[in-house]
Scaffold this motif. Structure first.
Motif, PDB file in Angstrom:
ATOM      1  N   GLN A  12     -15.665  -6.599  -1.011  1.00 34.35           N
ATOM      2  CA  GLN A  12     -14.496  -7.226  -0.378  1.00 34.35           C
ATOM      3  C   GLN A  12     -13.816  -6.228   0.566  1.00 34.35           C
ATOM      4  O   GLN A  12     -13.278  -5.212   0.116  1.00 34.35           O
ATOM      5  CB  GLN A  12     -13.501  -7.696  -1.444  1.00 34.35           C
ATOM      6  CG  GLN A  12     -14.075  -8.695  -2.417  1.00 34.35           C
ATOM      7  CD  GLN A  12     -14.412 -10.018  -1.744  1.00 34.35           C
ATOM      8  OE1 GLN A  12     -13.641 -10.522  -0.940  1.00 34.35           O
ATOM      9  NE2 GLN A  12     -15.562 -10.575  -2.068  1.00 34.35           N
ATOM     10  N   VAL A  13     -13.841  -6.536   1.865  1.00 27.65           N
ATOM     11  CA  VAL A  13     -13.251  -5.644   2.869  1.00 27.65           C
ATOM     12  C   VAL A  13     -11.777  -5.339   2.578  1.00 27.65           C
ATOM     13  O   VAL A  13     -11.368  -4.174   2.653  1.00 27.65           O
ATOM     14  CB  VAL A  13     -13.438  -6.214   4.293  1.00 27.65           C
ATOM     15  CG1 VAL A  13     -12.674  -5.391   5.323  1.00 27.65           C
ATOM     16  CG2 VAL A  13     -14.921  -6.263   4.642  1.00 27.65           C
ATOM     17  N   PRO A  14     -10.946  -6.329   2.225  1.00 32.04           N
ATOM     18  CA  PRO A  14      -9.532  -6.008   1.972  1.00 32.04           C
ATOM     19  C   PRO A  14      -9.339  -4.976   0.861  1.00 32.04           C
ATOM     20  O   PRO A  14      -8.473  -4.103   0.970  1.00 32.04           O
ATOM     21  CB  PRO A  14      -8.907  -7.354   1.579  1.00 32.04           C
ATOM     22  CG  PRO A  14      -9.797  -8.377   2.213  1.00 32.04           C
ATOM     23  CD  PRO A  14     -11.180  -7.781   2.157  1.00 32.04           C
ATOM     24  N   PHE A  15     -10.152  -5.049  -0.194  1.00 34.67           N
ATOM     25  CA  PHE A  15      -9.989  -4.060  -1.259  1.00 34.67           C
ATOM     26  C   PHE A  15     -10.487  -2.697  -0.812  1.00 34.67           C
ATOM     27  O   PHE A  15      -9.892  -1.670  -1.159  1.00 34.67           O
ATOM     28  CB  PHE A  15     -10.671  -4.478  -2.565  1.00 34.67           C
ATOM     29  CG  PHE A  15     -10.298  -3.547  -3.686  1.00 34.67           C
ATOM     30  CD1 PHE A  15      -9.053  -3.644  -4.293  1.00 34.67           C
ATOM     31  CD2 PHE A  15     -11.159  -2.543  -4.101  1.00 34.67           C
ATOM     32  CE1 PHE A  15      -8.675  -2.758  -5.297  1.00 34.67           C
ATOM     33  CE2 PHE A  15     -10.798  -1.656  -5.097  1.00 34.67           C
ATOM     34  CZ  PHE A  15      -9.544  -1.763  -5.698  1.00 34.67           C
ATOM     35  N   ARG A  16     -11.571  -2.647  -0.031  1.00 36.52           N
ATOM     36  CA  ARG A  16     -12.034  -1.351   0.492  1.00 36.52           C
ATOM     37  C   ARG A  16     -10.945  -0.729   1.355  1.00 36.52           C
ATOM     38  O   ARG A  16     -10.669   0.466   1.252  1.00 36.52           O
ATOM     39  CB  ARG A  16     -13.323  -1.508   1.305  1.00 36.52           C
ATOM     40  CG  ARG A  16     -14.559  -1.651   0.457  1.00 36.52           C
ATOM     41  CD  ARG A  16     -15.844  -1.291   1.188  1.00 36.52           C
ATOM     42  NE  ARG A  16     -15.970  -1.788   2.525  1.00 36.52           N
ATOM     43  CZ  ARG A  16     -16.538  -2.953   2.870  1.00 36.52           C
ATOM     44  NH1 ARG A  16     -17.028  -3.760   1.941  1.00 36.52           N
ATOM     45  NH2 ARG A  16     -16.620  -3.304   4.130  1.00 36.52           N
ATOM     46  N   GLU A  17     -10.298  -1.542   2.197  1.00 36.03           N
ATOM     47  CA  GLU A  17      -9.236  -1.018   3.065  1.00 36.03           C
ATOM     48  C   GLU A  17      -8.048  -0.527   2.242  1.00 36.03           C
ATOM     49  O   GLU A  17      -7.491   0.542   2.515  1.00 36.03           O
ATOM     50  CB  GLU A  17      -8.795  -2.082   4.067  1.00 36.03           C
ATOM     51  CG  GLU A  17      -9.855  -2.373   5.116  1.00 36.03           C
ATOM     52  CD  GLU A  17      -9.511  -3.552   6.021  1.00 36.03           C
ATOM     53  OE1 GLU A  17      -8.542  -4.297   5.717  1.00 36.03           O
ATOM     54  OE2 GLU A  17     -10.217  -3.728   7.027  1.00 36.03           O
ATOM     55  N   ALA A  18      -7.661  -1.285   1.230  1.00 38.07           N
ATOM     56  CA  ALA A  18      -6.543  -0.880   0.373  1.00 38.07           C
ATOM     57  C   ALA A  18      -6.896   0.400  -0.383  1.00 38.07           C
ATOM     58  O   ALA A  18      -6.059   1.314  -0.498  1.00 38.07           O
ATOM     59  CB  ALA A  18      -6.188  -1.994  -0.602  1.00 38.07           C
ATOM     60  N   SER A  19      -8.123   0.485  -0.875  1.00 38.70           N
ATOM     61  CA  SER A  19      -8.559   1.682  -1.589  1.00 38.70           C
ATOM     62  C   SER A  19      -8.567   2.893  -0.677  1.00 38.70           C
ATOM     63  O   SER A  19      -8.157   3.992  -1.077  1.00 38.70           O
ATOM     64  CB  SER A  19      -9.964   1.482  -2.172  1.00 38.70           C
ATOM     65  OG  SER A  19      -9.950   0.456  -3.126  1.00 38.70           O
ATOM     66  N   ARG A  20      -9.027   2.693   0.553  1.00 38.59           N
ATOM     67  CA  ARG A  20      -9.040   3.782   1.540  1.00 38.59           C
ATOM     68  C   ARG A  20      -7.615   4.311   1.731  1.00 38.59           C
ATOM     69  O   ARG A  20      -7.389   5.531   1.747  1.00 38.59           O
ATOM     70  CB  ARG A  20      -9.617   3.306   2.873  1.00 38.59           C
ATOM     71  CG  ARG A  20      -9.509   4.361   3.983  1.00 38.59           C
ATOM     72  CD  ARG A  20     -10.091   3.883   5.296  1.00 38.59           C
ATOM     73  NE  ARG A  20     -11.521   4.083   5.324  1.00 38.59           N
ATOM     74  CZ  ARG A  20     -12.115   5.250   5.585  1.00 38.59           C
ATOM     75  NH1 ARG A  20     -11.384   6.320   5.793  1.00 38.59           N
ATOM     76  NH2 ARG A  20     -13.413   5.344   5.600  1.00 38.59           N
ATOM     77  N   MET A  21      -6.644   3.415   1.872  1.00 37.29           N
ATOM     78  CA  MET A  21      -5.255   3.836   2.059  1.00 37.29           C
ATOM     79  C   MET A  21      -4.765   4.639   0.852  1.00 37.29           C
ATOM     80  O   MET A  21      -4.113   5.674   1.016  1.00 37.29           O
ATOM     81  CB  MET A  21      -4.350   2.633   2.309  1.00 37.29           C
ATOM     82  CG  MET A  21      -4.528   2.058   3.694  1.00 37.29           C
ATOM     83  SD  MET A  21      -3.464   0.640   4.136  1.00 37.29           S
ATOM     84  CE  MET A  21      -2.312   0.485   2.832  1.00 37.29           C
ATOM     85  N   VAL A  22      -5.069   4.175  -0.358  1.00 37.53           N
ATOM     86  CA  VAL A  22      -4.643   4.889  -1.562  1.00 37.53           C
ATOM     87  C   VAL A  22      -5.260   6.286  -1.596  1.00 37.53           C
ATOM     88  O   VAL A  22      -4.567   7.282  -1.835  1.00 37.53           O
ATOM     89  CB  VAL A  22      -5.013   4.102  -2.844  1.00 37.53           C
ATOM     90  CG1 VAL A  22      -4.828   4.955  -4.088  1.00 37.53           C
ATOM     91  CG2 VAL A  22      -4.186   2.829  -2.946  1.00 37.53           C
ATOM     92  N   VAL A  23      -6.557   6.376  -1.349  1.00 32.64           N
ATOM     93  CA  VAL A  23      -7.241   7.672  -1.384  1.00 32.64           C
ATOM     94  C   VAL A  23      -6.664   8.603  -0.316  1.00 32.64           C
ATOM     95  O   VAL A  23      -6.357   9.763  -0.596  1.00 32.64           O
ATOM     96  CB  VAL A  23      -8.769   7.503  -1.210  1.00 32.64           C
ATOM     97  CG1 VAL A  23      -9.462   8.851  -1.031  1.00 32.64           C
ATOM     98  CG2 VAL A  23      -9.360   6.744  -2.395  1.00 32.64           C
ATOM     99  N   GLU A  24      -6.501   8.101   0.904  1.00 34.20           N
ATOM    100  CA  GLU A  24      -6.000   8.933   1.996  1.00 34.20           C
ATOM    101  C   GLU A  24      -4.559   9.393   1.777  1.00 34.20           C
ATOM    102  O   GLU A  24      -4.167  10.458   2.250  1.00 34.20           O
ATOM    103  CB  GLU A  24      -6.130   8.198   3.335  1.00 34.20           C
ATOM    104  CG  GLU A  24      -7.578   8.061   3.784  1.00 34.20           C
ATOM    105  CD  GLU A  24      -7.751   7.243   5.044  1.00 34.20           C
ATOM    106  OE1 GLU A  24      -6.809   6.519   5.440  1.00 34.20           O
ATOM    107  OE2 GLU A  24      -8.840   7.323   5.635  1.00 34.20           O
ATOM    108  N   MET A  25      -3.753   8.591   1.056  1.00 33.11           N
ATOM    109  CA  MET A  25      -2.355   8.945   0.810  1.00 33.11           C
ATOM    110  C   MET A  25      -2.200   9.877  -0.396  1.00 33.11           C
ATOM    111  O   MET A  25      -1.122  10.416  -0.614  1.00 33.11           O
ATOM    112  CB  MET A  25      -1.513   7.685   0.597  1.00 33.11           C
ATOM    113  CG  MET A  25      -1.357   6.864   1.858  1.00 33.11           C
ATOM    114  SD  MET A  25      -0.384   5.323   1.720  1.00 33.11           S
ATOM    115  CE  MET A  25       0.029   5.158   0.037  1.00 33.11           C
TER     116      MET A  25
END
Length: 124
Positions: A12-25
């Motif tokens: 799921q692209v939305p979860f990958r994007e949300a996960s990316r934000m969490v990891v990057e932050m």
């Protein structure tokens, strides 16, 4: 000390994007790569050599549990955290049996959860 390199695996692209934000932050963590299915996850885990894999359990093709088993067969396997939209702990035992360090419902994924999982997995 270098950042913890994280491979995000989810169809799921939305979860990958949300996960990316969490990891990057999250201080001390960086995204090493992203995969949309289990086959890509195994190939990327071997190529980019992440420290931690965030693995969705339900995906087309090979699922997250089988991908985890295959990743655990690498010469120097990363730690794998299995995640699902299902709150139930029904995936925890199969995830551990596949070689994962644990199971986390996606709704619980946060900067604090990422740090806590890594601290426990790395013995910090």
């Amino acid at each position: 000390m270098s950042d913890v390199r994280v491979l995000i695996v989810d169809d799921q692209v939305p979860f990958r994007e949300a996960s990316r934000m969490v990891v990057e932050m999250t201080d001390g963590f960086e995204v090493a790569g992203e995969a949309a299915n289990g086959e890509e996850a195994v190939e990327l885990a071997e190529r980019v050599e992440p420290d931690l894999v965030l693995m969705d359990v339900q995906m087309p093709g090979i699922d997250g549990l089988e991908a985890t088993r295959r990743i655990m067969g690498l010469a120097e396997p990363p730690r794998v955290l299995v995640m699902s939209t299902h709150e139930s702990g029904s995936y925890e035992e199969p995830a551990l049996a596949a070689g994962a360090i644990g199971f986390l419902p996606k709704s619980s994924f946060s900067m604090d959860a990422l740090e806590a999982v890594w601290a426990e997995a790395s013995g910090a």
